[in-house]
Design a protein around this motif. Structure first.
Motif, PDB file in Angstrom:
ATOM      1  N   ALA A  50      92.343  22.113  98.636  1.00 14.26           N
ATOM      2  CA  ALA A  50      91.763  22.810  99.786  1.00 14.26           C
ATOM      3  C   ALA A  50      90.239  22.698  99.768  1.00 14.26           C
ATOM      4  CB  ALA A  50      92.197  24.278  99.784  1.00 14.26           C
ATOM      5  N   LEU A  51      89.656  22.802  98.595  1.00 16.76           N
ATOM      6  CA  LEU A  51      88.207  22.691  98.451  1.00 16.76           C
ATOM      7  C   LEU A  51      87.710  21.310  98.896  1.00 16.76           C
ATOM      8  CD1 LEU A  51      85.705  24.232  97.404  1.00 16.76           C
ATOM      9  CD2 LEU A  51      86.211  23.292  95.145  1.00 16.76           C
ATOM     10  N   ILE A  52      88.385  20.267  98.426  1.00 18.61           N
ATOM     11  CA  ILE A  52      88.011  18.898  98.802  1.00 18.61           C
ATOM     12  C   ILE A  52      88.280  18.673 100.292  1.00 18.61           C
ATOM     13  CG2 ILE A  52      88.477  16.449  98.414  1.00 18.61           C
ATOM     14  CD1 ILE A  52      89.252  17.317  95.481  1.00 18.61           C
ATOM     15  N   HIS A  53      89.389  19.202 100.777  1.00 19.15           N
ATOM     16  CA  HIS A  53      89.742  19.070 102.193  1.00 19.15           C
ATOM     17  C   HIS A  53      88.638  19.673 103.068  1.00 19.15           C
ATOM     18  CE1 HIS A  53      93.589  18.900 104.875  1.00 19.15           C
ATOM     19  NE2 HIS A  53      92.542  18.420 105.505  1.00 19.15           N
ATOM     20  N   ASP A  62      83.349  18.438 111.444  1.00 18.38           N
ATOM     21  CA  ASP A  62      84.308  19.440 111.925  1.00 18.38           C
ATOM     22  C   ASP A  62      84.162  20.690 111.048  1.00 18.38           C
ATOM     23  OD1 ASP A  62      86.411  20.906 112.908  1.00 18.38           O
ATOM     24  OD2 ASP A  62      87.948  19.386 112.502  1.00 18.38           O
ATOM     25  N   HIS A  63      83.074  21.436 111.286  1.00 20.79           N
ATOM     26  CA  HIS A  63      82.736  22.562 110.424  1.00 20.79           C
ATOM     27  C   HIS A  63      83.735  23.708 110.518  1.00 20.79           C
ATOM     28  CE1 HIS A  63      79.050  20.643 109.251  1.00 20.79           C
ATOM     29  NE2 HIS A  63      78.839  20.350 110.515  1.00 20.79           N
ATOM     30  N   TRP A  64      84.276  23.942 111.700  1.00 17.81           N
ATOM     31  CA  TRP A  64      85.268  25.018 111.849  1.00 17.81           C
ATOM     32  C   TRP A  64      86.465  24.744 110.946  1.00 17.81           C
ATOM     33  CZ3 TRP A  64      90.359  25.359 113.137  1.00 17.81           C
ATOM     34  CH2 TRP A  64      90.852  26.640 113.371  1.00 17.81           C
ATOM     35  N   ASN A  65      86.999  23.528 110.989  1.00 18.10           N
ATOM     36  CA  ASN A  65      88.144  23.159 110.160  1.00 18.10           C
ATOM     37  C   ASN A  65      87.757  23.159 108.679  1.00 18.10           C
ATOM     38  OD1 ASN A  65      90.744  22.360 109.521  1.00 18.10           O
ATOM     39  ND2 ASN A  65      90.588  20.359 110.483  1.00 18.10           N
ATOM     40  N   GLY A  66      86.562  22.656 108.381  1.00 14.89           N
ATOM     41  CA  GLY A  66      86.080  22.665 107.005  1.00 14.89           C
ATOM     42  C   GLY A  66      85.991  24.071 106.453  1.00 14.89           C
ATOM     43  N   ASP A  67      85.462  24.991 107.258  1.00  9.73           N
ATOM     44  CA  ASP A  67      85.358  26.381 106.819  1.00  9.73           C
ATOM     45  C   ASP A  67      86.737  26.997 106.575  1.00  9.73           C
ATOM     46  OD1 ASP A  67      82.595  26.235 106.936  1.00  9.73           O
ATOM     47  OD2 ASP A  67      82.457  27.244 108.890  1.00  9.73           O
ATOM     48  N   TYR A  68      87.713  26.632 107.417  1.00 14.13           N
ATOM     49  CA  TYR A  68      89.090  27.099 107.208  1.00 14.13           C
ATOM     50  C   TYR A  68      89.581  26.696 105.817  1.00 14.13           C
ATOM     51  CZ  TYR A  68      94.150  26.882 107.168  1.00 14.13           C
ATOM     52  OH  TYR A  68      95.478  26.991 106.788  1.00 14.13           O
ATOM     53  N   TRP A  69      89.392  25.423 105.460  1.00 10.74           N
ATOM     54  CA  TRP A  69      89.870  24.936 104.167  1.00 10.74           C
ATOM     55  C   TRP A  69      89.088  25.549 103.014  1.00 10.74           C
ATOM     56  CZ3 TRP A  69      94.419  23.055 103.432  1.00 10.74           C
ATOM     57  CH2 TRP A  69      95.089  22.475 104.506  1.00 10.74           C
TER      58      TRP A  69
END
Length: 99
Positions: A50-53, A62-69
């Motif tokens: 999840a951290l790497i994702h 895609d910061h929103w998705n990155g923040d989710y992960w």
């Protein structure tokens, strides 16, 4: 594995085939192969994956998705991308020491 040993592996010109999947994903990310790195982390269902994702999605903008992960990983990750990379390397290196 120490962080410095991990950095040495990631700087190899060709991907060492014996690497664990998390480190392979980091190697691909480090060498600008986003798709290959993303394909690997999608196979993972753990904290480091999840951290790497999260990092990969930040890498593509895609910061929103990155923040989710990042939230899913449970880590408080730095906001600066270079700091994120260093933080992830430290965490993955620590994870290899605890395995």
């Amino acid at each position: 594995m120490t962080t410095q040993e991990l950095i040495t592996v990631l700087n190899e010109t060709d991907i060492p085939l014996h690497l664990p999947i998390h480190i392979k994903a980091l190697w691909y990310a480090h060498h600008g192969h986003w798709e290959e790195a993303h394909e690997l982390v999608q196979l993972l269902d753990d904290v480091m994956g999840a951290l790497i994702h999260g990092y990969l999605h930040h890498m593509e903008g895609d910061h929103w998705n990155g923040d989710y992960w990042y939230r899913k990983s449970g880590f408080q990750v730095p906001t600066e991308r270079d700091q994120q990379w260093n933080f992830i390397l430290e965490q993955v290196a620590l994870g290899t020491q605890n395995s």
